[in-house]
Design a protein around this motif. Sequence first.
Motif, PDB file in Angstrom:
ATOM      1  N   ARG A 185      10.360  12.143  -2.963  1.00  0.00           N
ATOM      2  CA  ARG A 185       9.112  12.831  -3.298  1.00  0.00           C
ATOM      3  C   ARG A 185       8.947  14.034  -2.395  1.00  0.00           C
ATOM      4  O   ARG A 185       9.700  14.228  -1.436  1.00  0.00           O
ATOM      5  CB  ARG A 185       7.918  11.888  -3.097  1.00  0.00           C
ATOM      6  N   THR A 186       7.932  14.827  -2.697  1.00  0.00           N
ATOM      7  CA  THR A 186       7.579  15.961  -1.851  1.00  0.00           C
ATOM      8  C   THR A 186       7.283  15.484  -0.424  1.00  0.00           C
ATOM      9  O   THR A 186       6.582  14.493  -0.232  1.00  0.00           O
ATOM     10  CB  THR A 186       6.344  16.675  -2.422  1.00  0.00           C
ATOM     11  N   GLY A 187       7.847  16.186   0.547  1.00  0.00           N
ATOM     12  CA  GLY A 187       7.621  15.815   1.938  1.00  0.00           C
ATOM     13  C   GLY A 187       8.633  14.820   2.459  1.00  0.00           C
ATOM     14  O   GLY A 187       8.587  14.447   3.635  1.00  0.00           O
ATOM     15  N   ASP A 188       9.542  14.386   1.601  1.00  0.00           N
ATOM     16  CA  ASP A 188      10.545  13.414   2.013  1.00  0.00           C
ATOM     17  C   ASP A 188      11.937  13.999   1.803  1.00  0.00           C
ATOM     18  O   ASP A 188      12.082  15.120   1.309  1.00  0.00           O
ATOM     19  CB  ASP A 188      10.378  12.118   1.210  1.00  0.00           C
ATOM     20  N   VAL A 189      12.958  13.241   2.180  1.00  0.00           N
ATOM     21  CA  VAL A 189      14.344  13.695   2.058  1.00  0.00           C
ATOM     22  C   VAL A 189      15.153  12.631   1.328  1.00  0.00           C
ATOM     23  O   VAL A 189      14.713  11.478   1.179  1.00  0.00           O
ATOM     24  CB  VAL A 189      14.967  13.957   3.447  1.00  0.00           C
ATOM     25  N   ILE A 190      16.336  13.017   0.869  1.00  0.00           N
ATOM     26  CA  ILE A 190      17.221  12.061   0.216  1.00  0.00           C
ATOM     27  C   ILE A 190      17.528  10.931   1.192  1.00  0.00           C
ATOM     28  O   ILE A 190      17.908  11.171   2.345  1.00  0.00           O
ATOM     29  CB  ILE A 190      18.520  12.742  -0.253  1.00  0.00           C
ATOM     30  N   LYS A 191      17.369   9.700   0.719  1.00  0.00           N
ATOM     31  CA  LYS A 191      17.550   8.551   1.601  1.00  0.00           C
ATOM     32  C   LYS A 191      17.942   7.331   0.783  1.00  0.00           C
ATOM     33  O   LYS A 191      17.952   7.366  -0.452  1.00  0.00           O
ATOM     34  CB  LYS A 191      16.264   8.266   2.378  1.00  0.00           C
ATOM     35  N   VAL A 202       0.840  -1.202   0.000  1.00  0.00           N
ATOM     36  CA  VAL A 202       0.000   0.000   0.000  1.00  0.00           C
ATOM     37  C   VAL A 202       0.872   1.248   0.000  1.00  0.00           C
ATOM     38  O   VAL A 202       0.673   2.182  -0.772  1.00  0.00           O
ATOM     39  CB  VAL A 202      -0.948   0.002   1.218  1.00  0.00           C
ATOM     40  N   VAL A 203       1.868   1.247   0.898  1.00  0.00           N
ATOM     41  CA  VAL A 203       2.765   2.399   0.995  1.00  0.00           C
ATOM     42  C   VAL A 203       3.526   2.600  -0.315  1.00  0.00           C
ATOM     43  O   VAL A 203       3.633   3.716  -0.819  1.00  0.00           O
ATOM     44  CB  VAL A 203       3.759   2.226   2.163  1.00  0.00           C
ATOM     45  N   ASP A 204       4.057   1.506  -0.870  1.00  0.00           N
ATOM     46  CA  ASP A 204       4.814   1.601  -2.125  1.00  0.00           C
ATOM     47  C   ASP A 204       3.954   2.189  -3.241  1.00  0.00           C
ATOM     48  O   ASP A 204       4.411   3.056  -3.990  1.00  0.00           O
ATOM     49  CB  ASP A 204       5.326   0.225  -2.544  1.00  0.00           C
ATOM     50  N   ASN A 205       2.727   1.709  -3.343  1.00  0.00           N
ATOM     51  CA  ASN A 205       1.846   2.194  -4.414  1.00  0.00           C
ATOM     52  C   ASN A 205       1.527   3.674  -4.252  1.00  0.00           C
ATOM     53  O   ASN A 205       1.487   4.421  -5.234  1.00  0.00           O
ATOM     54  CB  ASN A 205       0.545   1.383  -4.435  1.00  0.00           C
ATOM     55  N   ILE A 206       1.306   4.098  -3.004  1.00  0.00           N
ATOM     56  CA  ILE A 206       1.026   5.516  -2.764  1.00  0.00           C
ATOM     57  C   ILE A 206       2.273   6.352  -3.037  1.00  0.00           C
ATOM     58  O   ILE A 206       2.192   7.428  -3.640  1.00  0.00           O
ATOM     59  CB  ILE A 206       0.530   5.734  -1.323  1.00  0.00           C
ATOM     60  N   GLU A 207       3.434   5.850  -2.587  1.00  0.00           N
ATOM     61  CA  GLU A 207       4.683   6.562  -2.859  1.00  0.00           C
ATOM     62  C   GLU A 207       4.896   6.725  -4.356  1.00  0.00           C
ATOM     63  O   GLU A 207       5.294   7.788  -4.830  1.00  0.00           O
ATOM     64  CB  GLU A 207       5.869   5.793  -2.247  1.00  0.00           C
ATOM     65  N   ILE A 208       4.632   5.672  -5.104  1.00  0.00           N
ATOM     66  CA  ILE A 208       4.792   5.718  -6.565  1.00  0.00           C
ATOM     67  C   ILE A 208       3.833   6.738  -7.166  1.00  0.00           C
ATOM     68  O   ILE A 208       4.201   7.502  -8.069  1.00  0.00           O
ATOM     69  CB  ILE A 208       4.563   4.321  -7.171  1.00  0.00           C
ATOM     70  N   SER A 209       2.606   6.758  -6.651  1.00  0.00           N
ATOM     71  CA  SER A 209       1.625   7.730  -7.158  1.00  0.00           C
ATOM     72  C   SER A 209       2.097   9.158  -6.912  1.00  0.00           C
ATOM     73  O   SER A 209       1.974  10.026  -7.780  1.00  0.00           O
ATOM     74  CB  SER A 209       0.270   7.510  -6.474  1.00  0.00           C
ATOM     75  N   ILE A 210       2.658   9.390  -5.740  1.00  0.00           N
ATOM     76  CA  ILE A 210       3.147  10.733  -5.417  1.00  0.00           C
ATOM     77  C   ILE A 210       4.340  11.082  -6.295  1.00  0.00           C
ATOM     78  O   ILE A 210       4.472  12.217  -6.763  1.00  0.00           O
ATOM     79  CB  ILE A 210       3.501  10.844  -3.926  1.00  0.00           C
ATOM     80  N   GLU A 211       5.228  10.120  -6.522  1.00  0.00           N
ATOM     81  CA  GLU A 211       6.367  10.355  -7.414  1.00  0.00           C
ATOM     82  C   GLU A 211       5.886  10.733  -8.816  1.00  0.00           C
ATOM     83  O   GLU A 211       6.438  11.638  -9.455  1.00  0.00           O
ATOM     84  CB  GLU A 211       7.241   9.112  -7.507  1.00  0.00           C
ATOM     85  N   LYS A 212       4.859  10.043  -9.289  1.00  0.00           N
ATOM     86  CA  LYS A 212       4.302  10.358 -10.608  1.00  0.00           C
ATOM     87  C   LYS A 212       3.766  11.786 -10.635  1.00  0.00           C
ATOM     88  O   LYS A 212       3.972  12.523 -11.602  1.00  0.00           O
ATOM     89  CB  LYS A 212       3.190   9.373 -10.969  1.00  0.00           C
ATOM     90  N   MET A 213       3.079  12.157  -9.564  1.00  0.00           N
ATOM     91  CA  MET A 213       2.533  13.504  -9.503  1.00  0.00           C
ATOM     92  C   MET A 213       3.642  14.538  -9.408  1.00  0.00           C
ATOM     93  O   MET A 213       3.558  15.610 -10.015  1.00  0.00           O
ATOM     94  CB  MET A 213       1.574  13.630  -8.327  1.00  0.00           C
TER      95      MET A 213
END
Length: 366
Positions: free
Chosen positions: A344-350, A51-62
């Motif tokens: 993605r937005t809201g995250d940091v290099i990791k 679930v998290v991966d799919n949402i993260e991917i969606s945010i990356e796409k956006m």
Amino acid sequence: MRKKMISLIVTIGLVTTLSTPIFADPLSDKLNNQKSQLEEQKSAYKKAQSVVDNIEISIEKMDADIEKIFADVHKTEVKIGETQQEIEKTKKSIQVAEANIKEEEDLFNKRMRSMYMNGVDSYLEVLLDSEGVEDLISRVENIKKIVEYDNKIIGELTVKKSKIEDQKVALDAEKDKLVVLKTDNESKIDKLKAKKAEQNVLVIEATKQEQLYSSKIGDAEAIVNSTMKQIQTIRNNAPKYTPSRGSSSLSSSSVVAYASNFLGTPYVWGAAGPQYFDCSGFMQYVYAHFGVDISRTTYTQINDGTYVARENLQAGDLIFFGSESDPHHVGMYVGNNSYIHAPRTGDVIKISALTRSDYLTARRVK
């Protein structure tokens, strides 16, 4: 005595045989229950992680869509600025043309006024006042030159003024189109921001679900921790970080060591460092330090360098995620089935484990 001993041994054997199932069944059931619970925990964790991966991917796409729109907006703003400069230049040209026309008209009017004040009402009267044929011919030639000159200058300036005014109208129309385009792009950004806000709520919830199981089963976290230890070793042996550009020798270990200096740096759309990065800006910045010039966006970096099969990945390779028609994210492979990236937005290099399902391809740049 011997018979008693044999009888006792037989009795003990029977008791042992009969008692074994009594203790074996509960232990077996307990073990099976533990296995079942573990499998359920694994399944639940995988679902939460998915679930998290799919949402993260969606945010990356956006984020990728927003970056493209921002790029379009920037291009539009540049065009608007250039068009505005052309409009100002055109206005000045018109003012100069109008001033020249007025100057010529004033000169013409002064000549007419002078002729009138001297008792001459027209060019015809000038001709009639001529003294002899030679004087007449001379006056005719002079008048002819004056008339031709006046007509030529005024005609040229009038045509020029007309062309410049037409150009100004065209530029104003182009400017209006660009402003409309910019407004449309900004409207798209507002919509994307609204969608991202909705998804961020889901990210928080999905992350909560993931945390319920991460303490029990954390394969991905274990991979990342192991990779961090390896990178720390590489950093200890690599040259220290310096802000210089294009001066360091390139190797797999050195590029990974340099990239790791930016762990924790915030993600921002369209940013290319060093205080903020987007995913492709981070890759470009890191490689620029080693004098390697790669393009700016995910959509162009996917064509840089040479193709690398997944099974042949080496530290420093660019890895891409998404689809062939929409490569929306890029990171750098650092070994140990892990990669460093600006997510993605809201995250940091990791550093993340390379376990996501939308892996696309990899490129090696040198």
